[in-house]
Write a protein that holds these residues in place. Structure first.
Motif, PDB file in Angstrom:
ATOM      1  N   ARG A  81       0.847  -1.182   0.000  1.00 59.74           N
ATOM      2  CA  ARG A  81       0.000   0.000   0.000  1.00 59.74           C
ATOM      3  C   ARG A  81       0.889   1.241   0.000  1.00 59.74           C
ATOM      4  NH1 ARG A  81      -5.416  -0.682   3.405  1.00 59.74           N
ATOM      5  NH2 ARG A  81      -5.879  -2.833   2.826  1.00 59.74           N
ATOM      6  N   VAL A  82       0.707   2.067  -1.010  1.00 61.89           N
ATOM      7  CA  VAL A  82       1.463   3.306  -1.122  1.00 61.89           C
ATOM      8  C   VAL A  82       0.505   4.449  -0.792  1.00 61.89           C
ATOM      9  CG1 VAL A  82       2.920   4.720  -2.607  1.00 61.89           C
ATOM     10  CG2 VAL A  82       2.845   2.234  -2.947  1.00 61.89           C
ATOM     11  N   HIS A  83       0.863   5.235   0.238  1.00 60.76           N
ATOM     12  CA  HIS A  83      -0.020   6.280   0.757  1.00 60.76           C
ATOM     13  C   HIS A  83       0.506   7.681   0.497  1.00 60.76           C
ATOM     14  CE1 HIS A  83      -2.495   3.698   3.440  1.00 60.76           C
ATOM     15  NE2 HIS A  83      -1.396   2.986   3.558  1.00 60.76           N
ATOM     16  N   THR A  84      -0.422   8.582   0.221  1.00 62.09           N
ATOM     17  CA  THR A  84      -0.211  10.007   0.403  1.00 62.09           C
ATOM     18  C   THR A  84      -1.283  10.429   1.412  1.00 62.09           C
ATOM     19  OG1 THR A  84      -1.740  10.724  -1.334  1.00 62.09           O
ATOM     20  CG2 THR A  84       0.569  10.334  -1.986  1.00 62.09           C
ATOM     21  N   SER A  85      -1.315  11.687   1.763  1.00 66.18           N
ATOM     22  CA  SER A  85      -2.322  12.122   2.732  1.00 66.18           C
ATOM     23  C   SER A  85      -3.738  12.025   2.168  1.00 66.18           C
ATOM     24  CB  SER A  85      -2.032  13.551   3.188  1.00 66.18           C
ATOM     25  OG  SER A  85      -2.088  14.426   2.086  1.00 66.18           O
ATOM     26  N   LEU A  86      -3.870  12.022   0.831  1.00 66.81           N
ATOM     27  CA  LEU A  86      -5.195  12.043   0.218  1.00 66.81           C
ATOM     28  C   LEU A  86      -5.608  10.752  -0.482  1.00 66.81           C
ATOM     29  CD1 LEU A  86      -5.064  15.612  -1.376  1.00 66.81           C
ATOM     30  CD2 LEU A  86      -6.094  14.932   0.804  1.00 66.81           C
ATOM     31  N   GLN A  87      -4.638   9.909  -0.847  1.00 66.13           N
ATOM     32  CA  GLN A  87      -4.953   8.722  -1.643  1.00 66.13           C
ATOM     33  C   GLN A  87      -4.117   7.523  -1.207  1.00 66.13           C
ATOM     34  OE1 GLN A  87      -3.899  10.448  -5.345  1.00 66.13           O
ATOM     35  NE2 GLN A  87      -5.556  11.911  -5.245  1.00 66.13           N
ATOM     36  N   CYS A  88      -4.586   6.344  -1.621  1.00 64.70           N
ATOM     37  CA  CYS A  88      -3.832   5.107  -1.401  1.00 64.70           C
ATOM     38  C   CYS A  88      -3.906   4.273  -2.678  1.00 64.70           C
ATOM     39  CB  CYS A  88      -4.406   4.315  -0.231  1.00 64.70           C
ATOM     40  SG  CYS A  88      -3.460   2.818   0.149  1.00 64.70           S
ATOM     41  N   VAL A  89      -2.769   3.694  -3.049  1.00 61.92           N
ATOM     42  CA  VAL A  89      -2.679   2.826  -4.218  1.00 61.92           C
ATOM     43  C   VAL A  89      -2.047   1.513  -3.773  1.00 61.92           C
ATOM     44  CG1 VAL A  89      -1.640   2.516  -6.493  1.00 61.92           C
ATOM     45  CG2 VAL A  89      -2.449   4.780  -5.792  1.00 61.92           C
ATOM     46  N   VAL A  90      -2.659   0.392  -4.136  1.00 63.57           N
ATOM     47  CA  VAL A  90      -2.137  -0.928  -3.793  1.00 63.57           C
ATOM     48  C   VAL A  90      -1.533  -1.535  -5.057  1.00 63.57           C
ATOM     49  CG1 VAL A  90      -2.674  -3.213  -2.872  1.00 63.57           C
ATOM     50  CG2 VAL A  90      -3.879  -1.196  -1.999  1.00 63.57           C
ATOM     51  N   VAL A  91      -0.267  -1.970  -4.935  1.00 61.46           N
ATOM     52  CA  VAL A  91       0.440  -2.543  -6.084  1.00 61.46           C
ATOM     53  C   VAL A  91       0.911  -3.955  -5.773  1.00 61.46           C
ATOM     54  CG1 VAL A  91       1.248  -0.272  -6.819  1.00 61.46           C
ATOM     55  CG2 VAL A  91       2.749  -1.714  -5.442  1.00 61.46           C
ATOM     56  N   ALA A  92       1.122  -4.726  -6.827  1.00 58.58           N
ATOM     57  CA  ALA A  92       1.762  -6.047  -6.743  1.00 58.58           C
ATOM     58  C   ALA A  92       2.787  -6.094  -7.865  1.00 58.58           C
ATOM     59  CB  ALA A  92       0.742  -7.162  -6.904  1.00 58.58           C
ATOM     60  N   PHE A  93       3.935  -6.680  -7.585  1.00 58.41           N
ATOM     61  CA  PHE A  93       4.980  -6.800  -8.596  1.00 58.41           C
ATOM     62  C   PHE A  93       4.778  -8.084  -9.383  1.00 58.41           C
ATOM     63  CE2 PHE A  93       6.976  -4.321  -5.150  1.00 58.41           C
ATOM     64  CZ  PHE A  93       7.169  -3.141  -5.856  1.00 58.41           C
ATOM     65  N   ARG A  94       4.842  -7.977 -10.710  1.00 54.91           N
ATOM     66  CA  ARG A  94       4.746  -9.148 -11.577  1.00 54.91           C
ATOM     67  C   ARG A  94       6.132  -9.648 -11.967  1.00 54.91           C
ATOM     68  NH1 ARG A  94       0.405  -9.897  -9.584  1.00 54.91           N
ATOM     69  NH2 ARG A  94      -1.534  -9.353 -10.596  1.00 54.91           N
ATOM     70  N   SER A  95       7.094  -8.736 -11.957  1.00 53.58           N
ATOM     71  CA  SER A  95       8.487  -9.077 -12.244  1.00 53.58           C
ATOM     72  C   SER A  95       9.335  -7.928 -11.733  1.00 53.58           C
ATOM     73  CB  SER A  95       8.705  -9.284 -13.750  1.00 53.58           C
ATOM     74  OG  SER A  95       8.627  -8.045 -14.432  1.00 53.58           O
ATOM     75  N   GLU A  96      10.625  -7.982 -12.013  1.00 50.24           N
ATOM     76  CA  GLU A  96      11.530  -6.901 -11.615  1.00 50.24           C
ATOM     77  C   GLU A  96      11.202  -5.600 -12.336  1.00 50.24           C
ATOM     78  OE1 GLU A  96      14.188  -7.017  -9.396  1.00 50.24           O
ATOM     79  OE2 GLU A  96      13.605  -9.042  -8.836  1.00 50.24           O
ATOM     80  N   THR A  97      10.530  -5.699 -13.484  1.00 55.44           N
ATOM     81  CA  THR A  97      10.277  -4.511 -14.308  1.00 55.44           C
ATOM     82  C   THR A  97       8.798  -4.254 -14.566  1.00 55.44           C
ATOM     83  OG1 THR A  97      10.493  -5.795 -16.340  1.00 55.44           O
ATOM     84  CG2 THR A  97      12.501  -4.747 -15.493  1.00 55.44           C
ATOM     85  N   GLU A  98       7.927  -4.939 -13.847  1.00 52.88           N
ATOM     86  CA  GLU A  98       6.494  -4.782 -14.089  1.00 52.88           C
ATOM     87  C   GLU A  98       5.717  -4.850 -12.786  1.00 52.88           C
ATOM     88  OE1 GLU A  98       3.048  -6.648 -16.974  1.00 52.88           O
ATOM     89  OE2 GLU A  98       4.990  -7.634 -16.841  1.00 52.88           O
ATOM     90  N   LEU A  99       4.762  -3.930 -12.656  1.00 52.83           N
ATOM     91  CA  LEU A  99       3.853  -3.973 -11.517  1.00 52.83           C
ATOM     92  C   LEU A  99       2.440  -3.779 -12.016  1.00 52.83           C
ATOM     93  CD1 LEU A  99       2.688  -0.939 -10.671  1.00 52.83           C
ATOM     94  CD2 LEU A  99       4.958  -0.665  -9.744  1.00 52.83           C
ATOM     95  N   VAL A 100       1.497  -4.167 -11.193  1.00 53.59           N
ATOM     96  CA  VAL A 100       0.090  -3.973 -11.515  1.00 53.59           C
ATOM     97  C   VAL A 100      -0.551  -3.212 -10.359  1.00 53.59           C
ATOM     98  CG1 VAL A 100      -0.688  -6.187 -10.549  1.00 53.59           C
ATOM     99  CG2 VAL A 100      -2.032  -5.071 -12.308  1.00 53.59           C
ATOM    100  N   ILE A 101      -1.424  -2.281 -10.722  1.00 51.28           N
ATOM    101  CA  ILE A 101      -2.214  -1.573  -9.731  1.00 51.28           C
ATOM    102  C   ILE A 101      -3.383  -2.486  -9.384  1.00 51.28           C
ATOM    103  CG2 ILE A 101      -3.521   0.523  -9.216  1.00 51.28           C
ATOM    104  CD1 ILE A 101      -0.483   0.951  -9.932  1.00 51.28           C
TER     105      ILE A 101
END
Length: 100
Positions: free
Chosen positions: A72-92
């Protein structure tokens, strides 16, 4: 899409932040259908999500989802959840605007 990331152990928050930054610079960012739906509900754009990933903080430990570790990546106003698919790829996985 199958993951090529080691699911045995999660990354520490600092390592996850570094991987996110590297992927933003030269990798691939994908979006799940669920993420697109939630972004639309909260009137969030891809630019909003990218800004969260660039400037946000990871303050909780990783969580093991059905396939991969999620962060979970947070700022004061939003949150985004990511998962890594590889060393060079992620998915929201999902994203939302925090309630005030």
């Amino acid at each position: 899409m199958a993951s090529t990331v080691d699911t045995e152990k999660p990354l520490v928050p600092n390592a996850a932040r570094k991987r996110i930054s590297a992927i933003l610079k030269g990798g691939r960012v994908g979006y799940s259908r669920h993420a697109r739906e939630e972004m639309e509900k909260d009137d969030l754009t891809e630019v909003d999500v990218t800004n969260v990933l660039r400037g946000g903080r990871i303050i909780e430990p990783a969580e093991l989802g059905p396939v991969d570790w999620t962060y979970r990546v947070h700022t004061s106003l939003q949150c985004v959840v990511v998962a890594f698919r590889s060393e060079t790829e992620l998915v929201i996985v999902t994203a939302w605007r925090k309630k005030r």
